[in-house]
Design a protein around this motif. Structure first.
Motif, PDB file in Angstrom:
ATOM      1  N   ASP A  12      -8.170   2.535   3.885  1.00  0.00           N
ATOM      2  CA  ASP A  12      -8.428   1.365   4.592  1.00  0.00           C
ATOM      3  C   ASP A  12      -7.133   0.899   5.234  1.00  0.00           C
ATOM      4  N   GLN A  13      -5.819   1.015   4.631  1.00  0.00           N
ATOM      5  CA  GLN A  13      -4.737   0.771   5.528  1.00  0.00           C
ATOM      6  C   GLN A  13      -4.597   1.564   6.846  1.00  0.00           C
ATOM      7  N   TYR A  14      -4.864   2.937   6.532  1.00  0.00           N
ATOM      8  CA  TYR A  14      -4.762   3.879   7.685  1.00  0.00           C
ATOM      9  C   TYR A  14      -5.647   3.507   8.595  1.00  0.00           C
ATOM     10  N   LEU A  15      -6.940   3.479   8.442  1.00  0.00           N
ATOM     11  CA  LEU A  15      -7.854   2.895   9.254  1.00  0.00           C
ATOM     12  C   LEU A  15      -7.958   1.887  10.089  1.00  0.00           C
ATOM     13  N   TRP A  16      -7.335   0.872   9.503  1.00  0.00           N
ATOM     14  CA  TRP A  16      -7.063  -0.520  10.178  1.00  0.00           C
ATOM     15  C   TRP A  16      -6.054  -0.218  11.193  1.00  0.00           C
ATOM     16  N   ILE A  17      -4.954   0.339  10.816  1.00  0.00           N
ATOM     17  CA  ILE A  17      -3.819   0.705  11.764  1.00  0.00           C
ATOM     18  C   ILE A  17      -4.257   1.450  12.758  1.00  0.00           C
ATOM     19  N   GLN A  18      -5.145   2.670  12.666  1.00  0.00           N
ATOM     20  CA  GLN A  18      -5.927   3.436  13.573  1.00  0.00           C
ATOM     21  C   GLN A  18      -6.544   2.626  14.676  1.00  0.00           C
ATOM     22  N   ALA A  19      -7.328   1.473  13.883  1.00  0.00           N
ATOM     23  CA  ALA A  19      -8.281   0.779  14.805  1.00  0.00           C
ATOM     24  C   ALA A  19      -7.587   0.228  15.947  1.00  0.00           C
ATOM     25  N   VAL A  20      -6.372  -0.506  15.261  1.00  0.00           N
ATOM     26  CA  VAL A  20      -5.697  -1.104  16.408  1.00  0.00           C
ATOM     27  C   VAL A  20      -4.750  -0.361  17.327  1.00  0.00           C
ATOM     28  N   THR A  21      -4.200   0.734  16.921  1.00  0.00           N
ATOM     29  CA  THR A  21      -3.271   1.545  17.805  1.00  0.00           C
ATOM     30  C   THR A  21      -4.055   2.598  18.422  1.00  0.00           C
ATOM     31  N   LEU A  71      -1.826  -5.327   8.843  1.00  0.00           N
ATOM     32  CA  LEU A  71      -1.217  -5.366   7.443  1.00  0.00           C
ATOM     33  C   LEU A  71      -1.512  -6.950   6.722  1.00  0.00           C
ATOM     34  N   VAL A  72      -1.740  -7.923   7.294  1.00  0.00           N
ATOM     35  CA  VAL A  72      -2.162  -9.420   6.611  1.00  0.00           C
ATOM     36  C   VAL A  72      -3.408  -9.036   5.992  1.00  0.00           C
ATOM     37  N   ARG A  73      -4.372  -8.465   6.731  1.00  0.00           N
ATOM     38  CA  ARG A  73      -5.924  -8.129   6.584  1.00  0.00           C
ATOM     39  C   ARG A  73      -5.870  -7.188   5.410  1.00  0.00           C
ATOM     40  N   THR A  74      -5.028  -5.928   5.696  1.00  0.00           N
ATOM     41  CA  THR A  74      -5.335  -4.967   4.571  1.00  0.00           C
ATOM     42  C   THR A  74      -4.812  -5.480   3.255  1.00  0.00           C
ATOM     43  N   ILE A  75      -3.575  -6.358   3.501  1.00  0.00           N
ATOM     44  CA  ILE A  75      -3.166  -6.506   2.006  1.00  0.00           C
ATOM     45  C   ILE A  75      -4.176  -7.678   1.403  1.00  0.00           C
ATOM     46  N   PHE A  76      -4.843  -8.554   2.115  1.00  0.00           N
ATOM     47  CA  PHE A  76      -6.001  -9.313   1.411  1.00  0.00           C
ATOM     48  C   PHE A  76      -7.025  -8.377   0.921  1.00  0.00           C
ATOM     49  N   HIS A  77      -7.264  -7.283   1.623  1.00  0.00           N
ATOM     50  CA  HIS A  77      -8.576  -6.408   1.130  1.00  0.00           C
ATOM     51  C   HIS A  77      -8.120  -5.841  -0.007  1.00  0.00           C
ATOM     52  N   GLU A  78      -6.738  -5.221  -0.377  1.00  0.00           N
ATOM     53  CA  GLU A  78      -6.370  -4.634  -1.335  1.00  0.00           C
ATOM     54  C   GLU A  78      -6.499  -5.679  -2.674  1.00  0.00           C
ATOM     55  N   GLY A  79      -6.142  -7.059  -2.552  1.00  0.00           N
ATOM     56  CA  GLY A  79      -6.479  -8.054  -3.376  1.00  0.00           C
ATOM     57  C   GLY A  79      -8.021  -8.090  -4.178  1.00  0.00           C
ATOM     58  N   MET A  80      -8.904  -8.001  -2.955  1.00  0.00           N
ATOM     59  CA  MET A  80     -10.358  -7.894  -3.197  1.00  0.00           C
ATOM     60  C   MET A  80     -10.668  -6.745  -4.205  1.00  0.00           C
ATOM     61  N   HIS A  81      -9.911  -5.657  -4.063  1.00  0.00           N
ATOM     62  CA  HIS A  81     -10.422  -4.431  -4.669  1.00  0.00           C
ATOM     63  C   HIS A  81      -9.544  -4.175  -5.999  1.00  0.00           C
ATOM     64  N   LEU A  82      -8.522  -4.889  -5.947  1.00  0.00           N
ATOM     65  CA  LEU A  82      -7.801  -5.094  -7.310  1.00  0.00           C
ATOM     66  C   LEU A  82      -8.739  -5.914  -8.374  1.00  0.00           C
ATOM     67  N   GLN A  83      -9.240  -6.827  -7.543  1.00  0.00           N
ATOM     68  CA  GLN A  83     -10.406  -7.602  -8.635  1.00  0.00           C
ATOM     69  C   GLN A  83     -11.482  -6.746  -8.993  1.00  0.00           C
ATOM     70  N   THR A  84     -12.007  -6.006  -7.992  1.00  0.00           N
ATOM     71  CA  THR A  84     -12.917  -4.950  -8.520  1.00  0.00           C
ATOM     72  C   THR A  84     -12.560  -4.003  -9.537  1.00  0.00           C
ATOM     73  N   ILE A  85     -11.551  -3.605  -9.451  1.00  0.00           N
ATOM     74  CA  ILE A  85     -10.969  -2.662 -10.370  1.00  0.00           C
ATOM     75  C   ILE A  85     -10.760  -3.258 -11.817  1.00  0.00           C
ATOM     76  N   LEU A  86     -10.564  -4.493 -11.918  1.00  0.00           N
ATOM     77  CA  LEU A  86     -10.324  -5.528 -13.124  1.00  0.00           C
ATOM     78  C   LEU A  86     -11.688  -5.716 -13.664  1.00  0.00           C
TER      79      LEU A  86
END
Length: 152
Positions: free
Chosen positions: A52-61, A131-146
């Protein structure tokens, strides 16, 4: 580097460290389990965070992503562990990729955070916004992993 950019990268590294700390407490075997009510397992979530990190960077650049093309078939939105092959990275391999990714992103894009691009469908037009968006996204997946970890 501007103070806010340093803070952004510190947050990325901090949240990533949290995810890896949790991942380090899960065995390879448990990381493959999909509890009732879930569509994916911990291994998929780790790969999805990385991709996801790379796909969103790719989406903008609109520049090529720094990932093997196969990652999309394994970890993109809408995929599942049913898409995994013998070549799909193990949990150990994914953890190593996740460990090194924040530094790699900083190296590749740290000097370009405010560079303007045409906006994505979500209106993001800088890597900083991504990066602001993907950091939020990571938090969502951290909760899913938990949550998955509680169920296995």
């Amino acid at each position: 580097m501007k103070k806010r950019h340093e803070i952004l990268f510190n947050q990325l590294e901090s949240y990533r460290s949290e995810i890896l700390g949790v991942a380090d407490t899960v065995s390879e075997e448990d990381a493959e389990k999909i509890p009732a009510g879930f569509n994916n397992n911990i291994r998929w979530n780790l790969g999805h965070i990385y991709l996801d990190q790379y796909l969103w960077i790719q989406a903008v650049t609109k520049e090529p992503a720094d990932i093997p093309e196969e990652f999309k078939s394994w970890f993109d939105y809408g995929t599942s562990p049913a898409n995994f092959t013998e070549e799909t990275p193990s949990v150990s391999e994914l953890k190593e990729l996740l460990r090194t990714q924040p530094a790699r992103i900083k190296e590749l894009y740290g000097g370009r955070l405010e560079e303007e691009f045409p906006p994505t469908e979500m209106g993001m037009h800088t890597i900083e916004q991504v990066l602001v968006r993907t950091i939020f996204h990571e938090g969502m997946h951290l909760q899913t992993i938990l949550d998955i970890k509680k169920c296995i």
